[in-house]
Design an enzyme around this catalytic site. Structure first.
Site, PDB file in Angstrom:
ATOM      1  N   ASP A 105      19.118-104.668 -24.458  1.00 32.34           N
ATOM      2  CA  ASP A 105      19.769-103.790 -24.446  1.00 32.34           C
ATOM      3  C   ASP A 105      21.543-104.152 -25.245  1.00 32.34           C
ATOM      4  O   ASP A 105      21.972-105.287 -24.922  1.00 32.34           O
ATOM      5  CB  ASP A 105      20.127-103.568 -22.662  1.00 32.34           C
ATOM      6  CG  ASP A 105      20.973-101.448 -22.444  1.00 32.34           C
ATOM      7  OD1 ASP A 105      21.489-101.375 -23.436  1.00 32.34           O
ATOM      8  OD2 ASP A 105      20.730-101.539 -21.538  1.00 32.34           O
ATOM      9  N   SER A 106      22.147-103.141 -25.363  1.00 27.47           N
ATOM     10  CA  SER A 106      23.551-103.048 -25.811  1.00 27.47           C
ATOM     11  C   SER A 106      24.304-103.899 -24.493  1.00 27.47           C
ATOM     12  O   SER A 106      25.746-104.382 -25.129  1.00 27.47           O
ATOM     13  CB  SER A 106      24.028-102.068 -26.785  1.00 27.47           C
ATOM     14  OG  SER A 106      24.333-101.155 -26.283  1.00 27.47           O
TER      15      SER A 106
ATOM     16  N   GLY B 123      20.944 -92.010 -19.793  1.00 22.98           N
ATOM     17  CA  GLY B 123      21.735 -91.762 -19.136  1.00 22.98           C
ATOM     18  C   GLY B 123      21.209 -91.125 -17.858  1.00 22.98           C
ATOM     19  O   GLY B 123      21.378 -90.047 -17.245  1.00 22.98           O
TER      20      GLY B 123
ATOM     21  N   ASP C  42      11.274 -99.152 -19.892  1.00 23.97           N
ATOM     22  CA  ASP C  42      12.032-100.314 -18.813  1.00 23.97           C
ATOM     23  C   ASP C  42      11.968-100.253 -17.545  1.00 23.97           C
ATOM     24  O   ASP C  42      12.774 -98.999 -17.922  1.00 23.97           O
ATOM     25  CB  ASP C  42      12.809-101.437 -19.969  1.00 23.97           C
ATOM     26  CG  ASP C  42      14.362-101.059 -19.719  1.00 23.97           C
ATOM     27  OD1 ASP C  42      15.103-101.298 -18.974  1.00 23.97           O
ATOM     28  OD2 ASP C  42      14.500 -99.884 -20.286  1.00 23.97           O
TER      29      ASP C  42
ATOM     30  N   CYS D  60      -7.703-103.591  -8.334  1.00 22.60           N
ATOM     31  CA  CYS D  60      -7.259-104.158  -9.715  1.00 22.60           C
ATOM     32  C   CYS D  60      -7.697-105.435 -10.343  1.00 22.60           C
ATOM     33  O   CYS D  60      -8.425-106.919  -8.896  1.00 22.60           O
ATOM     34  CB  CYS D  60      -5.339-104.378  -9.380  1.00 22.60           C
ATOM     35  SG  CYS D  60      -4.782-105.835  -9.896  1.00 22.60           S
TER      36      CYS D  60
ATOM     37  N   CYS E 234      -5.722-108.459 -11.520  1.00 26.60           N
ATOM     38  CA  CYS E 234      -4.503-109.699 -11.605  1.00 26.60           C
ATOM     39  C   CYS E 234      -4.928-110.831 -10.840  1.00 26.60           C
ATOM     40  O   CYS E 234      -5.468-110.631  -9.782  1.00 26.60           O
ATOM     41  CB  CYS E 234      -3.032-109.413 -10.953  1.00 26.60           C
ATOM     42  SG  CYS E 234      -2.722-108.694  -9.226  1.00 26.60           S
TER      43      CYS E 234
ATOM     44  N   CYS F 231      -4.636-110.544  -7.057  1.00 29.35           N
ATOM     45  CA  CYS F 231      -5.425-109.864  -6.196  1.00 29.35           C
ATOM     46  C   CYS F 231      -6.929-110.801  -6.124  1.00 29.35           C
ATOM     47  O   CYS F 231      -7.927-110.308  -5.750  1.00 29.35           O
ATOM     48  CB  CYS F 231      -5.639-108.276  -6.945  1.00 29.35           C
ATOM     49  SG  CYS F 231      -4.919-107.409  -6.355  1.00 29.35           S
TER      50      CYS F 231
ATOM     51  N   HIS G 198       1.103-109.228  -9.263  1.00 27.33           N
ATOM     52  CA  HIS G 198       0.393-108.141  -9.486  1.00 27.33           C
ATOM     53  C   HIS G 198       1.257-106.707  -9.953  1.00 27.33           C
ATOM     54  O   HIS G 198       0.538-105.827 -10.607  1.00 27.33           O
ATOM     55  CB  HIS G 198       0.552-107.849  -7.999  1.00 27.33           C
ATOM     56  CG  HIS G 198      -0.703-106.991  -7.589  1.00 27.33           C
ATOM     57  ND1 HIS G 198      -1.673-106.550  -7.637  1.00 27.33           N
ATOM     58  CD2 HIS G 198       0.659-105.493  -6.780  1.00 27.33           C
ATOM     59  CE1 HIS G 198      -1.526-104.864  -7.756  1.00 27.33           C
ATOM     60  NE2 HIS G 198      -0.437-104.450  -6.637  1.00 27.33           N
TER      61      HIS G 198
END
Length: 377
Positions: free
Chosen positions: A94-95, A217, A267, A305, A307, A310, A336
């Site tokens: 990001d700027s 924004g 994001d 799940c 992961c 889990c 997770h």
């Protein structure tokens, strides 16, 4: 031969959802995609290996924070962010425009750029559109963002007009400052909550020409219905054959609705921030691990799940870690939540390719109970 950075591969016949491949210097990214946030060259509580294992394709760093500490010239001396942080897949930076917006009591915006004081030590600093590009080129990110002026909510039309026009002028300067590094540069659409201003901003940015376009924004305090209204009003006007990025958004529901409206990239700090606060995302909604009802619960966080968390740990153990303020709690919870987000995006990609996105969307909502039904609140 010129490489086209964004290759649109399939679109839903039922809505605006789409799949594509975004080509970067550090490899391809399959969209729609969620980017874990690594503001200071680190996704909190996650190693690069953790990120690869949960299916992260691309992460986000922040120009403002890395400019302040450790400094872009130091990172340049390491060959860029990828080597500095041991992450060899794509990075978007990001700027710094949103950070200047969020710390606006320390900043003064002018035509030339943003004069501000460091939130770390009060040092006087200045960030111009040209500086923002030079810093991001030093960082070596795969995707750079043009410097913009984020508009607060609420804002008068006059305030929105002035800020949107300034963002367009800064965007032109960012494009002019870019050198031939192979990095992609995205422009940012502002306009506040005024759809006509956003459409004008899209026209201006397209006239300049960028490798992708972001909607900025949004999710700055406005009602969710208004955010969706702005999204619906503007997405169709973005170029079809370039990436569309909805910045700083959001909840799992936001991701599903964003893809429904044709967004490719997202994001948000929510999965890692909520993980550290003990709120976990599951296929049935949110789960607050501190609650007493999980004290002796032997089930995983989410039985559907796959992961690491889990597969190996119970809700009772995760509650114990959180209540004891053990560092491992933050890591396991973050693994997770980010796995859930990345898996949600992978599921949407598969659904779009098989032209069953609307069924996926319906099932997503049907599986969910009250978002806070797992709490004692």
């Amino acid at each position: 031969m010129t490489v086209v950075p964004f290759s649109l591969e399939c679109r839903s016949t039922e809505c605006k959802a789409r799949c594509a491949t975004l080509t970067t210097l550090h490899g391809p990214v399959q969209t729609p995609v969620f980017m874990p946030v690594g503001t200071r060259a680190s996704v909190k509580a996650m190693t690069p290996e953790n990120l690869a294992e949960i299916g992260a394709q691309i992460i986000l760093g922040n120009t403002y924070h890395l400019y302040l500490r450790p400094g872009h010239e130091l990172i340049r001396s390491f060959g860029g962010l990828h080597r500095f942080m041991h992450w060899q897949q794509p990075i978007l930076t990001d700027s710094g425009g949103f950070q200047i917006f969020s710390l606006r009591e320390l900043a003064k915006i002018s035509e030339e750029g943003a004069a501000f004081r460091s939130h770390i030590d009060g040092t006087r600093l200045f960030l111009s559109p040209e500086n923002a590009i030079q810093i991001q080129e030093a960082l070596g990110s795969d995707i750079m963002m043009a410097l913009d002026t984020c508009i607060p909510y609420p804002a008068t039309r006059d305030q929105a007009v002035q800020a949107t026009d300034l963002t367009a002028r800064w965007a032109r300067r960012c494009r002019a400052a870019q050198t031939d590094t192979g990095q992609l540069l995205f422009g940012i659409v502002q306009g506040g909550m005024y759809a006509d201003l956003r459409l004008e901003a899209i026209e201006e940015l397209q006239a300049i020409g960028f490798d992708g376009y972001a909607l900025g924004g949004l999710s700055v305090g406005e009602p969710k219905e208004l955010m969706i209204e702005m999204l619906a009003a503007t997405t169709d006007h973005l170029p079809v054959h370039q990436a569309r990025y909805l910045m700083g958004v959001g909840t799992p529901e936001d991701l599903v609705e964003g893809v429904y409206h044709g967004i490719d990239m997202f994001d948000c700090v929510m999965p890692t921030r909520n993980a550290r606060n003990g709120m976990l995302f599951t296929s049935q909604g949110r789960l607050v691990i501190k609650n007493a009802c999980f004290q002796d619960d032997q089930r995983p966080l989410d039985e559907s799940c796959g992961c690491y968390t889990c597969r190996h740990f119970s809700r009772a153990y995760l509650r114990h870690l959180f209540q004891s303020r053990e560092i491992l709690s933050y890591q396991l919870n973050s693994i997770h939540n980010l796995y859930y987000y990345c898996s949600l995006m992978a599921g949407m990609r598969d659904a779009i390719k098989e032209d069953r996105f609307m069924t996926f969307r319906r099932n997503f909502y049907d599986q969910r109970i009250d978002p806070l039904a797992h709490t004692n609140e």
